[in-house]
Design a protein around this motif. Structure first.
Motif, PDB file in Angstrom:
ATOM      1  N   ALA B 189      15.895  51.305  27.783  1.00  0.00           N
ATOM      2  CA  ALA B 189      14.603  50.663  27.503  1.00  0.00           C
ATOM      3  C   ALA B 189      13.457  51.677  27.490  1.00  0.00           C
ATOM      4  CB  ALA B 189      14.320  49.582  28.551  1.00  0.00           C
ATOM      5  N   LEU B 190      13.674  52.800  28.122  1.00  0.00           N
ATOM      6  CA  LEU B 190      12.684  53.892  28.088  1.00  0.00           C
ATOM      7  C   LEU B 190      13.450  55.203  28.049  1.00  0.00           C
ATOM      8  CD1 LEU B 190       9.428  54.429  30.078  1.00  0.00           C
ATOM      9  CD2 LEU B 190      11.224  56.143  30.253  1.00  0.00           C
ATOM     10  N   LEU B 191      13.012  56.105  27.208  1.00  0.00           N
ATOM     11  CA  LEU B 191      13.648  57.423  27.155  1.00  0.00           C
ATOM     12  C   LEU B 191      12.621  58.425  26.656  1.00  0.00           C
ATOM     13  CD1 LEU B 191      16.349  58.936  27.574  1.00  0.00           C
ATOM     14  CD2 LEU B 191      16.881  58.491  25.177  1.00  0.00           C
ATOM     15  N   GLN B 192      12.348  59.388  27.498  1.00  0.00           N
ATOM     16  CA  GLN B 192      11.415  60.457  27.134  1.00  0.00           C
ATOM     17  C   GLN B 192      12.012  61.750  27.643  1.00  0.00           C
ATOM     18  OE1 GLN B 192       7.771  58.652  29.112  1.00  0.00           O
ATOM     19  NE2 GLN B 192       6.929  59.112  27.094  1.00  0.00           N
ATOM     20  N   MET B 193      11.853  62.809  26.878  1.00  0.00           N
ATOM     21  CA  MET B 193      12.408  64.081  27.319  1.00  0.00           C
ATOM     22  C   MET B 193      11.583  65.228  26.766  1.00  0.00           C
ATOM     23  SD  MET B 193      14.543  66.862  26.466  1.00  0.00           S
ATOM     24  CE  MET B 193      16.012  66.641  25.484  1.00  0.00           C
ATOM     25  N   ASP B 194      11.491  66.291  27.534  1.00  0.00           N
ATOM     26  CA  ASP B 194      10.916  67.564  27.090  1.00  0.00           C
ATOM     27  C   ASP B 194      11.826  68.662  27.578  1.00  0.00           C
ATOM     28  OD1 ASP B 194       8.287  66.665  26.236  1.00  0.00           O
ATOM     29  OD2 ASP B 194       7.974  66.244  28.371  1.00  0.00           O
TER      30      ASP B 194
ATOM     31  N   PHE C 234      12.541  63.834  23.308  1.00  0.00           N
ATOM     32  CA  PHE C 234      12.925  62.456  22.990  1.00  0.00           C
ATOM     33  C   PHE C 234      11.710  61.560  23.157  1.00  0.00           C
ATOM     34  CE2 PHE C 234      17.514  62.624  24.913  1.00  0.00           C
ATOM     35  CZ  PHE C 234      18.028  63.071  23.710  1.00  0.00           C
ATOM     36  N   GLN C 235      11.645  60.520  22.403  1.00  0.00           N
ATOM     37  CA  GLN C 235      10.710  59.432  22.704  1.00  0.00           C
ATOM     38  C   GLN C 235      11.279  58.143  22.157  1.00  0.00           C
ATOM     39  OE1 GLN C 235       8.002  59.520  24.537  1.00  0.00           O
ATOM     40  NE2 GLN C 235       6.491  58.061  23.820  1.00  0.00           N
ATOM     41  N   LYS C 236      11.598  57.215  23.069  1.00  0.00           N
ATOM     42  CA  LYS C 236      11.948  55.875  22.621  1.00  0.00           C
ATOM     43  C   LYS C 236      10.660  55.089  22.588  1.00  0.00           C
ATOM     44  CE  LYS C 236      12.407  52.057  23.516  1.00  0.00           C
ATOM     45  NZ  LYS C 236      12.225  50.848  24.292  1.00  0.00           N
ATOM     46  N   GLY C 237      10.374  54.428  21.467  1.00  0.00           N
ATOM     47  CA  GLY C 237       9.140  53.650  21.375  1.00  0.00           C
ATOM     48  C   GLY C 237       9.408  52.177  21.180  1.00  0.00           C
ATOM     49  N   LYS C 238       8.385  51.363  21.389  1.00  0.00           N
ATOM     50  CA  LYS C 238       8.426  49.911  21.178  1.00  0.00           C
ATOM     51  C   LYS C 238       9.302  49.183  22.201  1.00  0.00           C
ATOM     52  CE  LYS C 238       8.283  48.892  16.683  1.00  0.00           C
ATOM     53  NZ  LYS C 238       8.776  48.946  15.281  1.00  0.00           N
ATOM     54  N   THR C 239       9.435  47.869  22.021  1.00  0.00           N
ATOM     55  CA  THR C 239       9.976  47.062  23.116  1.00  0.00           C
ATOM     56  C   THR C 239      11.485  46.829  23.077  1.00  0.00           C
ATOM     57  OG1 THR C 239       9.515  45.040  21.887  1.00  0.00           O
ATOM     58  CG2 THR C 239       7.792  45.821  23.357  1.00  0.00           C
ATOM     59  N   GLY C 240      12.153  47.322  22.065  1.00  0.00           N
ATOM     60  CA  GLY C 240      13.592  47.095  22.001  1.00  0.00           C
ATOM     61  C   GLY C 240      14.384  48.080  22.853  1.00  0.00           C
ATOM     62  N   THR C 241      15.696  47.911  22.846  1.00  0.00           N
ATOM     63  CA  THR C 241      16.562  48.788  23.648  1.00  0.00           C
ATOM     64  C   THR C 241      17.627  49.435  22.753  1.00  0.00           C
ATOM     65  OG1 THR C 241      18.044  46.964  24.177  1.00  0.00           O
ATOM     66  CG2 THR C 241      16.264  47.407  25.738  1.00  0.00           C
ATOM     67  N   LEU C 242      18.244  50.486  23.286  1.00  0.00           N
ATOM     68  CA  LEU C 242      19.279  51.228  22.557  1.00  0.00           C
ATOM     69  C   LEU C 242      20.446  51.492  23.489  1.00  0.00           C
ATOM     70  CD1 LEU C 242      16.957  53.879  20.865  1.00  0.00           C
ATOM     71  CD2 LEU C 242      18.224  52.072  19.658  1.00  0.00           C
ATOM     72  N   SER C 243      21.626  51.697  22.895  1.00  0.00           N
ATOM     73  CA  SER C 243      22.762  52.080  23.734  1.00  0.00           C
ATOM     74  C   SER C 243      22.850  53.600  23.786  1.00  0.00           C
ATOM     75  CB  SER C 243      24.060  51.510  23.147  1.00  0.00           C
ATOM     76  OG  SER C 243      24.364  52.201  21.956  1.00  0.00           O
ATOM     77  N   LEU C 244      23.574  54.091  24.791  1.00  0.00           N
ATOM     78  CA  LEU C 244      23.770  55.525  24.945  1.00  0.00           C
ATOM     79  C   LEU C 244      24.438  56.098  23.692  1.00  0.00           C
ATOM     80  CD1 LEU C 244      23.359  57.773  26.945  1.00  0.00           C
ATOM     81  CD2 LEU C 244      25.541  57.184  28.021  1.00  0.00           C
ATOM     82  N   ASP C 245      25.402  55.347  23.143  1.00  0.00           N
ATOM     83  CA  ASP C 245      26.084  55.820  21.936  1.00  0.00           C
ATOM     84  C   ASP C 245      25.112  55.976  20.777  1.00  0.00           C
ATOM     85  OD1 ASP C 245      28.429  55.906  23.276  1.00  0.00           O
ATOM     86  OD2 ASP C 245      29.232  54.008  22.484  1.00  0.00           O
ATOM     87  N   GLN C 246      24.227  55.012  20.646  1.00  0.00           N
ATOM     88  CA  GLN C 246      23.247  55.114  19.561  1.00  0.00           C
ATOM     89  C   GLN C 246      22.380  56.369  19.723  1.00  0.00           C
ATOM     90  OE1 GLN C 246      21.613  51.123  20.157  1.00  0.00           O
ATOM     91  NE2 GLN C 246      22.056  50.632  18.009  1.00  0.00           N
ATOM     92  N   ILE C 247      21.959  56.645  20.964  1.00  0.00           N
ATOM     93  CA  ILE C 247      21.146  57.839  21.216  1.00  0.00           C
ATOM     94  C   ILE C 247      21.920  59.095  20.807  1.00  0.00           C
ATOM     95  CG2 ILE C 247      20.049  59.249  23.021  1.00  0.00           C
ATOM     96  CD1 ILE C 247      18.553  56.663  22.744  1.00  0.00           C
ATOM     97  N   ASN C 248      23.156  59.169  21.300  1.00  0.00           N
ATOM     98  CA  ASN C 248      23.967  60.353  20.999  1.00  0.00           C
ATOM     99  C   ASN C 248      24.144  60.535  19.497  1.00  0.00           C
ATOM    100  OD1 ASN C 248      24.303  61.191  23.631  1.00  0.00           O
ATOM    101  ND2 ASN C 248      26.154  59.943  23.952  1.00  0.00           N
ATOM    102  N   GLU C 249      24.360  59.433  18.812  1.00  0.00           N
ATOM    103  CA  GLU C 249      24.570  59.512  17.376  1.00  0.00           C
ATOM    104  C   GLU C 249      23.298  59.990  16.658  1.00  0.00           C
ATOM    105  OE1 GLU C 249      26.035  55.819  15.677  1.00  0.00           O
ATOM    106  OE2 GLU C 249      25.543  56.595  13.669  1.00  0.00           O
ATOM    107  N   MET C 250      22.162  59.450  17.080  1.00  0.00           N
ATOM    108  CA  MET C 250      20.910  59.859  16.437  1.00  0.00           C
ATOM    109  C   MET C 250      20.614  61.336  16.706  1.00  0.00           C
ATOM    110  SD  MET C 250      18.468  56.471  16.666  1.00  0.00           S
ATOM    111  CE  MET C 250      18.895  55.902  18.306  1.00  0.00           C
ATOM    112  N   CYS C 251      21.012  61.841  17.891  1.00  0.00           N
ATOM    113  CA  CYS C 251      20.832  63.270  18.169  1.00  0.00           C
ATOM    114  C   CYS C 251      21.624  64.103  17.163  1.00  0.00           C
ATOM    115  CB  CYS C 251      21.302  63.603  19.589  1.00  0.00           C
ATOM    116  SG  CYS C 251      20.210  62.968  20.868  1.00  0.00           S
ATOM    117  N   GLU C 252      22.865  63.697  16.918  1.00  0.00           N
ATOM    118  CA  GLU C 252      23.710  64.433  15.975  1.00  0.00           C
ATOM    119  C   GLU C 252      23.098  64.415  14.576  1.00  0.00           C
ATOM    120  OE1 GLU C 252      26.403  66.022  16.876  1.00  0.00           O
ATOM    121  OE2 GLU C 252      27.321  64.999  18.600  1.00  0.00           O
ATOM    122  N   ILE C 253      22.652  63.244  14.168  1.00  0.00           N
ATOM    123  CA  ILE C 253      22.041  63.140  12.839  1.00  0.00           C
ATOM    124  C   ILE C 253      20.806  64.037  12.734  1.00  0.00           C
ATOM    125  CG2 ILE C 253      20.900  61.583  11.195  1.00  0.00           C
ATOM    126  CD1 ILE C 253      22.674  59.316  12.488  1.00  0.00           C
ATOM    127  N   ALA C 254      19.972  63.996  13.798  1.00  0.00           N
ATOM    128  CA  ALA C 254      18.741  64.787  13.779  1.00  0.00           C
ATOM    129  C   ALA C 254      19.060  66.259  13.590  1.00  0.00           C
ATOM    130  CB  ALA C 254      17.956  64.558  15.072  1.00  0.00           C
TER     131      ALA C 254
END
Lengths: 269, 236, 269, 236, 269, 236
Positions: B189-194, C234-254
């Motif tokens: 629900a929150l993720l920030q990193m530097d 990293f910055q997750k914005g807005k009110t929704g949520t993400l799974s760890l897998d989604q984060i990892n995948e987006m890192c690879e794409i980036a």
């Protein structure tokens, strides 16, 4: 679910008034008694001095920070002191987190004047270089639970935090070395500790150390700060009026409370 | 990765001691005082209540008004009471995170005020504040899909560690990752990193952080069950 | 005549969702593709460096100004950098010209952190006299047309404007001589150029470089800044949520997008 | 009056090159990007739309909310983003001038937001911004009695000139007169001047400025006709 | 009981227009006449110079304060001047006590420009040490009764207060010694005294020195400041328009009023 | 207590000369220009009138919006126009005092704006402003239970005195007590004090101050009767 504050406050006021008809406070206190006071020092590790004060359910936290600054032109050989009181939604449902409210300005200034008028801090000893450098004392008071009589709680906590404070080390350029302290305390004269005593007037009856409910029931606040047998400041608050006799009587009562509260403040380790 | 002791004796994935007190603020609808290492934070919840001015309210859900504030006395140098950009950004992302847990659509046209005040700061204040705020919201009896649990992970002096304190955060190679999850759903629900860290280490930090969040969640649950024996169970 | 923005935004969102049911973006882009990017340098003659970036219909203008100031106490031998992003009515009908909005604060700080974390600017080389004078870099970003993904556009434009900037001449008192330039560019390490890659999550599908319509349709933004194979923010914005897998995948794409965008930024003349 | 060439080669009554782009801003109801010598200004129009707070709206006409703003990067020294007294005064008189052209009485209780942002400033920014804003209003299809066309005239180094640039404006004997007219009606809608000039020269400057305004008006018309072939004709 | 201001203003405007149909002003003044002007100097003992000006029922009070400050980088050998005009509820029911209104900003800037453009103050003589110290002149104007034509009243009062001002003594560190004065006046060239003349246009008729009622009736203000036979500033105010001929005519009228008003300002003791 | 003459020739309980002008401000519903020694203060009253934003109004009484303001030119060093904490506190307690005299419950949902502006300050400005404001309220015809009369008493250079000026207030042993009473009821409506004084002297200062307030009240009555011959009598 949140309550409609105004309705709640009116209900609380009615209960207080009902009880006062039979000359009783809801908590069975004598009209001229303080609630239980507890003082805890050193509660904020990031401050140079701090204290938490509970006055019944009212709770305030005060931290003292000591900085180095330039003295005012009209007092080149003196340090300075600033008392700031903050009310926010954290204090209670009647407050709002935003720009300082008029109430918080009034409470902070009354506490500031009590401490200032007592002349308990030797401002001359806070000079570093005449006209150039001096210690500035910032006293920040956070109200963490507002249940009436914030002025007295803030003044007690302010004094306790000042007594707790250590003077930080400064370098050769007179800049603070954060986190390092001298073994000096602030130059406070223990014979001049100020004590603030506040009353609420409800339909002609004056109650010392009012709760929030009692404050809702009344329309007149009176705060008198004393130092031993001396009066050092007055503040009539709110829209009601008082007679000269009432003022004189409250002064006498305030002086009679001095030793009790002063002891509380000074006996702390 | 070496498993050296950290400067305060913790192992890499140890959290600092956390203490939770619920319902400490008699005037709030819900409250929590949380100490997390040297960090001290108070969170209160008021509402839902009517919003003014009305044109800022939302006809389909409650507005979450989250305030992250550092007391003037929380830092070595006295902090100005005026909120800066950092305070505003953290308030926004933290409020967003909490909104994902609170059933805001049940309270259209209202505002839920969530206030956090940090009395002493030693790194990790945003996750401490958010963890406390989530508990205060539960303490207020707000209908929630779950709890928000939060912790920071990262790297300091070549070691991957959890819950960095200020001294660790000041290391030249420091990586600071703040994460909050909706629990027990395990949604971020929150993720920030530097920082500056390769993808492999990034994933490892994330994995460690999720573990830390589970630990925080367990502490939150325990505190709630202690205060609300029945409701605590239902929460699962 | 002006449209009711909220209704318009809802309609735009519906179209996006409708199309996504058949796994199509309205502009037929691949889920992980950027829109067309054009970068133009030197567009603001009054700035020390500037760039205009178009990312599809999103357009931002960035100007860099270099001043002389006093270094921060905790970094006496370093220059400083400040990224400021402004959203106003000029950016689009959802914004208002007035005090900075929370959104503009967030976007500006995310772009600031991407550039800062990359350590592409050698701050030590911006010191003039240790503890006394240093160069301060102000990066001001104006959004002139908001059609989604302002963070990536601002970061690209910020880097392009920094690469465009010349250091102004200073006089013997270390004051800027306005309008005169040294032949020095800012000390930027071309191997550390940061690239920001943002995604919108809509009903479980993540779209790279979202348009405004896609942003209205989604409730979760994720921005990851990369530098070569490294993650730098990293910055997750807005009110929704993400799974760890989604984060990892987006890192690879980036990371897979790094070379393409970096080349765009660096190949400019 | 001598007819010496000016420092940039212009004759006394020459304007700097003006370039007009209409509809550049997809999100606005109307917009115009205008370059005028080194000046670069963007103007957008949004509205009429509902005004908040409501008690500030006007039951008999639309409120014109005109903002004249200089970007931080528009001047040699970085400008503070906080609007100063000069910005506020120019916003007021420019909004007043535009109000004389827009049929505001057709839109009671609403607000028309007109925003101008100057990216690069080289003297004459207020007339450039107003000229652009008038075009943006026309581009937005607002019902108008005419266009607002604007230019500055004055004196520099003993010569009466039109459209002074910054270097000319900094001359010790400079006179700076900003004028806007409702066109083709030729009614003066904005007039501001500073200087020290006898009445005869004043009248001459005014006369020259009106000529300059006609030139600007022609360029505005041309740009509108190019974009809106039919409406442009009707506008006459 | 308070009146509904807007209705009152409309009624006042109607009366003015009714009367103008027979070419009469409500106070029977000639179209090009000022109301009675009275100027009183030295009215504010705490100011370094002051004046109260009545223009019919319009009344303003101006105080001048002289401080020492650092010169601007682009004029190291000159003093500075700042004119500030304040409208508040005290000025009239159409104003509000709070942040400066746009109107007060406009009026203050027009008065400021009239005085500045006249170059009546020799700014070079206000330098103390080149590039380091100079005198700063603050002119604060309070509108104590607004009945139209505040710009002319403020400009007259500003000049009268400047002529009344004495330069304070400064110590060896170039700090003001409050309450002590040199025997020097401000360096003002009596040949360059500016005079502002304002008109209101109502349905094609232009009235000099309009009352508040006349201002409500009109939609176009025009102010021209003159110095002898020279024009030194223009300001067209409000949403109406004027023809070139009208402007030229008002310039001629303004110049014809110069001697009368200048004499009023200069003949004071 | 010695009966030495004061630096300006006054006896200990002498007030400085007070001059009252009513109805000086044609635009206000009520107004008063008061000179009190070197102090010069203007007070105006507007209202009751509708309050915006509405949610700040009170359904059971008029809101008193009292502003205590010092002009930039009122003090030796130019004062900033931005109100400070002192100004805000005095505005609050002065408005409270006036509220005790005005029948606010007759005007629910409205605001009564009371503005005071101090042009020249020489100690005792808050009591001068409040005395003027009470007269302006009476001049506005607001229904009142009585007048607010106000004066400061105290100690300076070992002498108990009334109505201290700035020089006396700067004495090292100065005590400054500002008091306002609802008259003729003699109820204390404002009371503020700073100093260091034993209880006996405190009572004496209070007693003297009450006497001074009676003198001020007589002057207020006289001024009102002069302007309003009939109403003035009824006021008793």
């Amino acid at each position: 679910m949140s309550n409609d504050n105004e309705t709640m406050n009116l209900l609380a006021a009615q209960k207080v008034k009902e009880s006062l008809k039979s000359s009783k406070r809801l908590d069975n206190r004598d009209f001229n008694d303080f609630r239980e006071i507890t003082i805890e020092k050193g509660v904020i590790s990031s401050a140079d001095g701090s204290a938490k004060v509970k006055l019944g359910d009212t709770e305030v936290i005060v931290g003292v920070k000591i900085n180095v600054g330039e003295p005012y032109p009209d007092s080149p050989d003196e340090g300075s002191m600033m008392f700031n009181l903050e009310l926010s939604a954290i204090s209670g449902p009647d407050f709002y987190t935003g720009p300082p409210s008029l109430e918080s300005v009034e409470y902070g200034r009354v506490a500031d004047r009590a401490i200032r008028s007592s002349e308990c801090i030797d401002m001359k000893k806070l000079s570093i270089i005449s006209g150039e450098k001096m210690y500035m004392i910032f006293i920040d008071c956070y109200v963490t639970n507002a249940d009436g009589n914030l002025i007295d709680a803030a003044t007690i906590a302010g004094m306790a935090a000042l007594l707790d404070a250590k003077i930080p080390k400064i370098d050769e350029n007179n800049k603070i070395i954060y986190g390092e302290y001298t073994d000096q305390k602030l130059p406070i004269d223990m014979k001049k500790i100020p004590v603030s005593v506040s009353f609420e007037n409800i339909d002609g009856q004056t109650l010392l150390d009012p709760t929030a409910g009692e404050e809702f029931a009344g329309d007149t606040r009176f705060s008198v700060a004393v130092c031993d047998k001396n009066i050092i400041s007055f503040q009539k608050g709110k829209t009601g009026t008082l007679s000269l006799d009432q003022i004189n009587e409250m002064c006498e009562i305030a002086i009679s409370k001095y030793d009790q509260i002063k002891k509380k403040i000074c006996d702390l380790k | 990765m070496s498993e050296e002791k950290r400067h305060d004796g913790r192992k890499p994935n140890d959290l600092r001691p956390i203490e939770i007190k619920l319902g400490v603020n008699k005037n709030a609808d819900g409250s929590c005082l949380l100490t997390w290492g040297k960090n001290v934070v108070l969170a209160t919840v008021h509402g839902p209540k009517q919003m003014f001015p009305k044109h800022l309210s939302n006809p389909s859900k409650a507005v979450i008004d989250y305030k992250y504030r550092m007391a003037c006395i929380s830092t070595p140098e006295r902090k100005s009471p005026v909120p800066g950009k950092r305070d505003k950004e953290i308030s926004l992302v933290s409020g967003n995170a909490l909104e994902s847990a609170i059933m805001v659509e049940q309270f259209p046209n209202t505002v839920i005020e969530i206030n956090t005040l940090i009395f002493t700061a030693d790194a990790g204040t945003r996750v401490a504040a958010l963890t406390a705020a989530s508990l205060a919201a539960a303490d207020a009896g707000l209908p929630m899909k779950g709890l928000i649990s939060s912790v920071a992970g990262g790297r300091s002096n070549k070691q991957l560690v959890l819950d960095l304190d200020k001294q660790e955060e000041d290391a030249p190679d420091a990586v600071d990752l703040a994460c909050a999850m909706l629990m027990p759903q395990k949604e971020i629900a929150l993720l920030q990193m530097d920082g500056f860290v390769d993808i492999k280490e990034t994933k490892e930090i994330l994995k460690n952080t999720v573990k830390g969040i589970e630990t925080v969640y367990d502490m939150q649950k325990k505190a709630l069950i202690e205060k609300y024996p029945l409701e605590g169970e239902i929460n699962e």
